[in-house]
Design an enzyme around this catalytic site. Structure first.
Site, mmCIF file in Angstrom:
data_model
loop_
_atom_site.group_PDB
_atom_site.id
_atom_site.type_symbol
_atom_site.label_atom_id
_atom_site.label_comp_id
_atom_site.label_asym_id
_atom_site.label_seq_id
_atom_site.Cartn_x
_atom_site.Cartn_y
_atom_site.Cartn_z
ATOM 1 N N GLU C 82 0.824 -1.204 0.000
ATOM 2 C CA GLU C 82 0.000 0.000 0.000
ATOM 3 C C GLU C 82 0.865 1.263 0.000
ATOM 4 O O GLU C 82 1.743 1.432 0.818
ATOM 5 C CB GLU C 82 -0.955 -0.011 1.199
ATOM 6 N N ARG C 92 -18.161 0.209 5.869
ATOM 7 C CA ARG C 92 -19.274 -0.449 5.173
ATOM 8 C C ARG C 92 -20.018 -1.390 6.115
ATOM 9 O O ARG C 92 -21.225 -1.613 5.990
ATOM 10 C CB ARG C 92 -18.705 -1.231 3.985
ATOM 11 N N CYS C 145 -8.142 -1.294 8.056
ATOM 12 C CA CYS C 145 -6.799 -1.408 7.487
ATOM 13 C C CYS C 145 -6.230 -0.032 7.186
ATOM 14 O O CYS C 145 -5.120 0.313 7.604
ATOM 15 C CB CYS C 145 -6.826 -2.256 6.204
ATOM 16 N N HIS C 167 -1.398 -5.572 2.095
ATOM 17 C CA HIS C 167 -2.674 -6.274 1.999
ATOM 18 C C HIS C 167 -2.444 -7.633 1.345
ATOM 19 O O HIS C 167 -1.754 -7.723 0.327
ATOM 20 C CB HIS C 167 -3.660 -5.473 1.142
#
Lengths: 214, 214, 214, 214
Positions: C82, C92, C145, C167
């Site tokens: 990342e 979410r 994350c 990830h």
């Protein structure tokens, strides 16, 4: 006397409030693809037994010169001209009548599969010439769509009736917030119209047919 | 006397430097899935005619009690147990012999399709019990994999020989920088071993078989 | 005196029974990537507040020379290094503490984003040389994350502490029957090991760094 | 005196013969989203330096009250309202001027990223109410789209100018035979119109803004 083309779509299933196949098919009712030919559009139940009965009765009554069934293929990105109908039902979810068969044939004693006899390559070419995303597909799944397609092919064998099956993606309104691919109903409608016209006017001598005599 | 299981993989094609199907198959050579049974592993040419000839000769020579062909299905995410072999070749790219047939049958005059007769549902259950991503697939494509599978099914009909086809995803080393899905060769190897053992020991009375008598 | 590398994974969330990030991280506990350096592996809560507190306390206590957080990126096909942590939470689903923030910053008054300062291109090169599917990613999402990564980068700014976030895809056992991509835990483990070694030994003069001074 | 909204699309790139962003933007030229406001649509070069220069000159000349840049996001399935512009160029292919920068900032010394200040959640809500597939996206990539967006945000900071970036999928005509997702230009056009109207009329007090003050 006018000839009839039977175009079918399905009722919504799986929690959807519309089925793009019927949204497209119903717009074709009364349309004349070529002179002396008119479309009759009917919505089929999304149910194994009911849809088969509906089709048998419709074909007996209408004596169509062509039957084109349309179905929803959620997640696909393009118009799919189905090449193969298989004699197997594996329902991942119950149909609209609550039936969920698994491991059973569509037609007891029927062959494992039927190929479509329509000029799919000519149809595909026409779609591409009109800038419509499309492909020939070699699986129509194992749910009501495939079952309907197999029934049609089985009737075709008995009645020398040209039949076909076209899968269309979700309509955009079905995928507003889930990231799944869709295709506009306008393009799907144009695609089905083109396919009907090619099917009615093709002399069936395209290269594809050389390979699939039955 | 020992019985033989013939397991085949393919040579690399389409610009790849390895084919995961052969990477897996070759590790099975000499393996005894159950007592008195031993695997012979052979690499098939990724070419329509050659692979068919190889298979015919191998089967005549080895008289196997089971033939399991393995192939690469680039882009798939899971082990795919193929249910349907169709009598059609549509080559998107030339095979390794430079042939690119389109619209031709695998076997002139053969039926449109054959269903696999192996206990695919039992095999699938075994894979899931071992935490391996897997599914039954209803299209093996229209390239050399499907063609090989169809040939095997056609021979099966003549020789009462159990045959099957398993598609495996790319190996991770084939997808290092393109974002395409892969599956480790170790899992693929375990999967194929499990499938062989289930095929050899199943009494074929799983629910699937009730639906696919032929 | 030995230096410490802190490697974190997360607890399972979203109905999963394992989190591949912790499955990988826990195997690194006690590992010496280079002489005089040892890994301490800790499982973080998959919760916005708790994970941030855990990290702050761990860093204060361990005074690590490198912090590498690992997270699960369901649906991705490859190891993702990342590059960007953003100052935004859009949950979410609720986190494991039942919190579901939306439209709130990770750190009140912090900059919109932080870039990773680790030599991601060198790390990527090492992964590719070891035939591991990998890419640099420019979004770590908007869930725990990314929030963890942003916290780390914010601490980095204060403490001159090298930090990074990797990830990893689902483990195969998480995707046995849904068709979602996965990556073997063995490859993910090798990938994280390589990244740690590159991060510890790189002289940080790779081409990437020329573009991201801060 | 009328105010101006500047809407930009890009020239085709990467071998495409059209860019859906310009196909949409050009239809907006002269459109009045609300009273006393008119759209000026301009095609930007798909090139890092040229597009930045074009934008600076256009903004200086037009003194717009809103700038909305549109770009093509090949492979996406829905309208993407971009939330983050990052200060990094990583060109996978050369731009239309032949430049392929890697690891360089868009603006030397600029912050790592800017968040969009438009009411993206209100815009998204409007799109969903009109049954248009849409989402907020947290990466605009690292090519000319992101670079343009970052430049706009950097100008915004200097000039208090509302700016935004919308990614739209391929048009159907770009994906006729590759299976990649597309979205009709009609829907994309409606989407951009709605976004402009929401941006011009929103009082900016939607829940999103509470989290992203700068």
């Amino acid at each position: 006397m006018k000839k009839t083309v039977l175009v079918t779509g399905f009722a919504p299933f799986g929690g959807e409030t519309l089925n793009p196949s019927w949204q497209v098919a119903k717009q074709l009712h009364g349309w004349q693809p070529i002179a002396e030919v008119e479309v009759v559009a009917v919505e089929l139940a999304c149910a194994f037994l009911e849809s088969a009965e509906q089709l048998s009765q419709l074909i007996a009554k209408l004596q169509p010169c062509l039957v084109l069934a349309i179905g929803q293929a959620g997640g696909r990105t393009q118009i799919c001209l189905e090449h193969v109908a298989i004699n197997l039902i594996e329902a991942r979810i119950p149909d609209n009548a609550g039936q969920q068969p698994s491991g059973v044939p569509v037609v007891e004693g029927g062959p494992d599969a039927y190929f479509c006899q329509l000029p799919l390559k000519s149809m595909l070419k026409a779609l591409h010439q009109h800038a419509i995303p499309a492909a020939i597909s070699y699986t129509a799944g194992t749910y009501v769509c495939n079952s309907t397609f197999y029934h049609l092919c089985h009737l075709r064998k008995q009645m020398h009736l040209p039949v076909g099956f076209i899968h269309i993606p979700y309509a955009p309104s079905q995928t507003i917030n889930n990231g799944v691919a869709s295709l506009g109903l306008d393009l799907a409608l144009t695609a089905v119209k083109l396919c009907i016209q090619v099917a009615l006017t093709s002399n069936n001598d395209d290269s594809y047919q050389t390979g699939t005599l039955d």
